[in-house]
Motif scaffolding. Structure first.
Motif, mmCIF file in Angstrom:
data_model
loop_
_atom_site.group_PDB
_atom_site.id
_atom_site.type_symbol
_atom_site.label_atom_id
_atom_site.label_comp_id
_atom_site.label_asym_id
_atom_site.label_seq_id
_atom_site.Cartn_x
_atom_site.Cartn_y
_atom_site.Cartn_z
ATOM 1 N N PHE A 140 69.465 60.976 33.669
ATOM 2 C CA PHE A 140 68.506 61.573 34.346
ATOM 3 C C PHE A 140 69.106 62.099 35.638
ATOM 4 C CE2 PHE A 140 65.532 59.142 31.232
ATOM 5 C CZ PHE A 140 65.483 60.043 30.383
ATOM 6 N N SER A 141 69.621 61.328 36.717
ATOM 7 C CA SER A 141 70.021 62.090 37.944
ATOM 8 C C SER A 141 70.862 63.012 37.607
ATOM 9 C CB SER A 141 70.541 60.827 38.671
ATOM 10 O OG SER A 141 71.900 60.666 38.065
ATOM 11 N N THR A 142 71.603 63.329 36.630
ATOM 12 C CA THR A 142 72.552 64.349 36.629
ATOM 13 C C THR A 142 71.832 65.751 35.864
ATOM 14 O OG1 THR A 142 74.424 62.857 35.952
ATOM 15 C CG2 THR A 142 74.522 65.218 35.269
ATOM 16 N N PHE A 143 70.970 65.457 35.005
ATOM 17 C CA PHE A 143 70.376 66.710 34.367
ATOM 18 C C PHE A 143 68.877 66.881 34.977
ATOM 19 C CE2 PHE A 143 73.111 65.260 31.089
ATOM 20 C CZ PHE A 143 74.021 66.584 31.047
ATOM 21 N N GLY A 144 68.433 66.038 35.881
ATOM 22 C CA GLY A 144 67.088 66.063 36.320
ATOM 23 C C GLY A 144 66.875 66.985 37.767
ATOM 24 N N GLN A 145 68.321 67.483 37.987
ATOM 25 C CA GLN A 145 68.232 68.157 39.348
ATOM 26 C C GLN A 145 67.864 69.695 39.187
ATOM 27 O OE1 GLN A 145 71.757 67.257 41.117
ATOM 28 N NE2 GLN A 145 71.304 65.228 41.704
#
Length: 106
Positions: free
Chosen positions: A101-106
């Motif tokens: 989620f931190s990788t693709f949530g940006q």
């Protein structure tokens, strides 16, 4: 002669028989303790390849069966071990989801 069976009671593939009949001479084949001993001998003689998925599953199955037969502190130890394994899996899933989620949530 005693037929070879897997832990789940099914005959071994190929109809092969493990030689446990010689160990059971003079014992009552209908006695539950004799059957348990024959099952133990079959498990001891069966080749165990733990480098395959089937081997790992068989190992978990044997652990679960022995934990179900255990009493007292051995059962408690098995339950604690399973709980710790589940906590480790949950932690790994949580960390993985956080990273995704931190990788693709940006």
């Amino acid at each position: 002669m005693v037929n070879a069976q897997r832990d789940d009671g099914e005959p071994e593939p190929g109809g092969e028989e493990l030689n446990v009949a010689d160990e059971l001479i003079g014992l009552d084949p209908d006695d539950p303790e004799t059957r348990a001993f024959a099952d133990h001998l079959r498990r001891m003689q069966a080749p165990a390849n733990s480098f395959t998925v089937e081997g790992y599953v068989r190992g978990f199955s044997e652990f679960a069966n022995s934990a179900n037969r255990a009493n007292g502190h051995r059962r408690l130890t098995a339950l604690i071990l399973v709980g710790l394994l589940l906590l480790g899996v949950l932690w790994a899933v949580w960390q993985t989801l956080g990273e995704v989620f931190s990788t693709f949530g940006q």
